[in-house]
Design a protein around this motif. Structure first.
Motif, PDB file in Angstrom:
ATOM      1  N   LYS A 162      32.129  22.937  90.923  1.00 28.42           N
ATOM      2  CA  LYS A 162      31.169  23.827  89.944  1.00 28.42           C
ATOM      3  C   LYS A 162      31.004  24.752  90.797  1.00 28.42           C
ATOM      4  N   GLN A 163      30.806  25.009  92.037  1.00 25.25           N
ATOM      5  CA  GLN A 163      30.553  26.383  92.344  1.00 25.25           C
ATOM      6  C   GLN A 163      31.606  27.398  92.332  1.00 25.25           C
ATOM      7  N   THR A 164      32.971  26.836  92.279  1.00 24.68           N
ATOM      8  CA  THR A 164      34.022  27.629  92.004  1.00 24.68           C
ATOM      9  C   THR A 164      33.969  28.148  90.746  1.00 24.68           C
ATOM     10  N   GLU A 169      33.215  32.901  87.098  1.00 23.95           N
ATOM     11  CA  GLU A 169      32.464  33.430  86.029  1.00 23.95           C
ATOM     12  C   GLU A 169      31.611  34.592  86.232  1.00 23.95           C
ATOM     13  N   LYS A 170      31.101  34.389  87.409  1.00 20.52           N
ATOM     14  CA  LYS A 170      30.112  35.690  87.849  1.00 20.52           C
ATOM     15  C   LYS A 170      31.051  36.769  88.387  1.00 20.52           C
ATOM     16  N   GLU A 171      31.962  36.482  88.815  1.00 15.52           N
ATOM     17  CA  GLU A 171      32.809  37.595  89.281  1.00 15.52           C
ATOM     18  C   GLU A 171      33.556  38.148  88.042  1.00 15.52           C
ATOM     19  N   SER A 172      33.824  37.535  87.062  1.00 13.61           N
ATOM     20  CA  SER A 172      34.443  38.187  85.860  1.00 13.61           C
ATOM     21  C   SER A 172      33.722  39.032  85.025  1.00 13.61           C
ATOM     22  N   LEU A 173      32.191  38.505  85.220  1.00 13.87           N
ATOM     23  CA  LEU A 173      31.170  39.419  84.592  1.00 13.87           C
ATOM     24  C   LEU A 173      30.927  40.544  85.208  1.00 13.87           C
ATOM     25  N   ILE A 235      24.728  36.536  84.850  1.00 15.97           N
ATOM     26  CA  ILE A 235      24.595  36.806  86.101  1.00 15.97           C
ATOM     27  C   ILE A 235      23.734  36.185  87.158  1.00 15.97           C
ATOM     28  N   THR A 236      22.559  36.543  86.517  1.00 16.56           N
ATOM     29  CA  THR A 236      21.281  35.991  87.082  1.00 16.56           C
ATOM     30  C   THR A 236      21.058  34.263  86.959  1.00 16.56           C
ATOM     31  N   ALA A 241      21.603  29.058  89.566  1.00 17.67           N
ATOM     32  CA  ALA A 241      22.388  27.788  89.711  1.00 17.67           C
ATOM     33  C   ALA A 241      23.126  27.592  90.922  1.00 17.67           C
ATOM     34  N   LEU A 242      23.596  28.775  91.433  1.00 18.93           N
ATOM     35  CA  LEU A 242      24.293  28.811  93.015  1.00 18.93           C
ATOM     36  C   LEU A 242      23.367  28.445  93.868  1.00 18.93           C
ATOM     37  N   LYS A 243      22.194  29.254  93.722  1.00 24.89           N
ATOM     38  CA  LYS A 243      21.112  29.033  94.843  1.00 24.89           C
ATOM     39  C   LYS A 243      20.478  27.537  94.695  1.00 24.89           C
TER      40      LYS A 243
END
Length: 399
Positions: A162-164, A169-173, A235-236, A241-243
Motif C-alpha cells: 500500500k505504501q509503495t 502515485e505521489k511521485e507521479s503527481l 498529494i496532501t 495516508a502515509l503518515k
C-alpha cells in the motif's frame, strides 16, 4: 541394695520420639509393628528422610515456579505446598506397595521413573532459572530486541504494498507538477531575457515579441497554478495516508513492546536459546536434570535397594491374622444370628400355641352365644350367621 526385677517381656520396650514417628509415617510403616523390629527401625527412618527430602525439594521448586506467575507471594507459597503435598502422597502410595512379598517390584519403579522424568525435567527449569538468573535476563533482553525487530519487519511487509502504491502515485503527481513548472520557468526566463536584451531579439524593453513571450509565460503559469490546485490536495491526502500508516506502525510497535516481560515462559525461551548456543550451560543443564531425577527417585530407590528385615514379615503375619480374625468373627456372628433366629422361631411357635389353647374355651362360648342368638331371631339366615362367625371368631391367615 537389691535390684528391681524386670519381667523379661518388658526389657526390650522401645518408645520412639515424635520426629522418629513422623519419619516412620513418611515411610508408611506401622509404628506398633516397627517398634519391635529393631533392625528395621533405622531403615524406615532412612526411607522417611528420603521422602522428606523429596517433599521439601518439590515444595521449594513448585513455590519458585508459582512465584514467577502468581501476583501474590502468599499464593505462590500455598500453591507450592499444595503441589508438594501431591508429590508426597504419590511417593507414599508407591513405596507402600513395595515389600519383599510384592508380586511386582518393577512396575512401581517404572511408573515412578516416568513420573520423575516428567516432574524432574519440569522442576529443573525453575532451578536453572534461579541459578543462571543474570545470564537469562541478558538473553531475555536480546530475545525481546529480536522480537521487536521481527515485529517491525512484519509490519513493514504488511503495509509495504500500500505504501509503495501511494508513493508511486505521489511521485507521479509531483513529476507532473515539476514538468509543468519547468515549462513555466522556461517561459518566464524567455520573457525576462527578451525584456533585458540578453536573449531573443536582443532589444531591450517591452516589444511585441516580449509581450508575446509574457503572454505565453502568464498562460503557462496560470495552467500551472490550476494544476497545483488540482494535484496538491491529492498529494496532501497521500502524505496524510502515509503518515497515518507510519503512526500505526509505531503505535503497534509500542503496544508490542508493552507485552514484553520476564515471566516464566519468557525465561524458559531464553534458557532454551542459551542451551542451544552455550555448550557449558548445556552440560550443566542435563547434569542438573539427572540430579533432580535421582532426587525424585530416592524414595522408591531406597525402598527397593534396602534389605528387608522382620518388619515385612510381621506386617504380613499381622495382616493374615487380621484377615483370619475377621473371617472367624463373621462366622461366629453368623452362628449367633442363626441361633437367635432359631430360638426366636421356637418361642414364637410356643407362644402362638399357648395363645390358641388359652382362647379356645372363650371362642367356643362365643360361638354358642351367636348360635342361640340366631335361633331367637327368626328372620336371620344361616349365611348371615356364618358371615358373623367369620368376622368375629375365625382367624385371618398371615401373608
Amino acid at each position: 541394695m537389691m535390684e528391681k526385677t524386670i519381667a523379661l517381656t518388658q526389657r526390650e520396650t522401645y518408645a520412639p520420639g515424635r520426629f522418629t514417628e513422623f519419619l516412620w509415617w513418611l515411610s508408611t510403616a506401622e509404628k506398633e509393628l516397627l517398634a519391635d523390629a529393631v533392625v528395621d527401625r533405622n531403615r524406615h527412618k532412612i526411607i522417611g528422610m528420603t521422602v522428606l527430602t523429596t517433599w521439601a525439594f518439590a515444595t521449594l521448586a513448585w513455590t519458585y515456579f508459582f512465584s514467577t506467575v502468581a501476583t501474590s507471594g502468599w499464593l505462590a507459597v500455598l500453591l507450592g505446598f499444595f503441589m508438594g503435598f501431591i508429590i508426597l502422597t504419590i511417593d507414599r502410595a508407591l513405596i507402600k506397595g513395595i515389600n519383599k512379598f510384592s508380586k511386582s517390584k518393577l512396575l512401581p519403579l517404572v511408573f515412578r521413573s516416568l513420573l520423575a522424568l516428567t516432574i524432574g525435567t519440569f522442576m529443573a527449569q525453575p532451578a536453572l532459572l534461579y541459578i543462571f538468573n543474570k545470564e537469562i535476563r541478558l538473553q531475555t533482553s536480546l530475545d525481546n530486541e529480536k522480537k521487536k525487530q521481527l515485529k517491525s519487519q512484519e509490519l513493514t511487509d504488511l503495509y509495504k504494498n500500500k505504501q509503495t502504491t501511494l508513493l508511486s502515485e505521489k511521485e507521479s503527481l509531483q513529476k507532473e507538477l515539476q514538468i509543468k513548472y519547468a515549462d513555466v520557468a522556461k517561459a518566464r526566463q524567455n520573457f525576462l531575457s527578451e525584456t533585458d536584451g540578453s536573449g531573443g531579439t536582443g532589444k531591450v524593453g517591452i516589444k511585441d515579441i516580449a509581450i508575446a513571450k509574457r503572454n505565453e509565460y502568464q498562460k503557462l503559469d496560470g495552467e500551472y497554478q490550476q494544476l497545483v490546485n488540482i494535484e496538491q490536495p491529492k498529494i496532501t491526502t497521500i502524505e496524510t495516508a502515509l503518515k497515518t500508516m507510519d503512526d500505526t506502525i509505531k503505535k503497534e510497535e509500542a503496544d508490542f513492546t508493552n507485552y514484553f516481560n520476564d515471566g516464566f515462559l519468557t525465561q524458559i525461551e531464553a534458557l532454551n536459546n542459551l542451551i542451544k548456543t552455550n555448550p557449558a550451560l548445556q552440560f550443566r543443564y542435563y547434569l542438573l536434570v539427572i540430579i533432580l531425577l535421582l532426587i525424585e527417585l530416592m524414595p522408591v530407590i531406597a525402598k527397593t535397594i534396602l534389605p528387608s528385615g522382620t518388619y515385612d514379615e510381621r506386617a504380613m503375619q499381622r495382616e493374615a491374622m487380621e484377615k483370619e480374625m475377621v473371617s472367624s468373627n463373621i462366622s461366629k456372628e453368623k452362628e449367633l444370628k442363626e441361633l437367635y433366629n432359631s430360638l426366636a422361631h421356637q418361642n414364637d411357635k410356643e407362644a402362638i400355641s399357648a395363645f390358641f389353647d388359652l382362647t379356645k374355651e372363650e371362642r367356643n362360648q362365643k360361638i354358642t352365644g351367636f348360635s342361640q342368638q340366631w335361633k331367637q331371631e327368626k328372620n336371620q339366615t344361616f349365611n348371615s350367621l356364618w358371615e358373623t362367625m367369620k368376622k368375629e371368631v375365625l382367624t385371618r391367615q398371615e401373608h
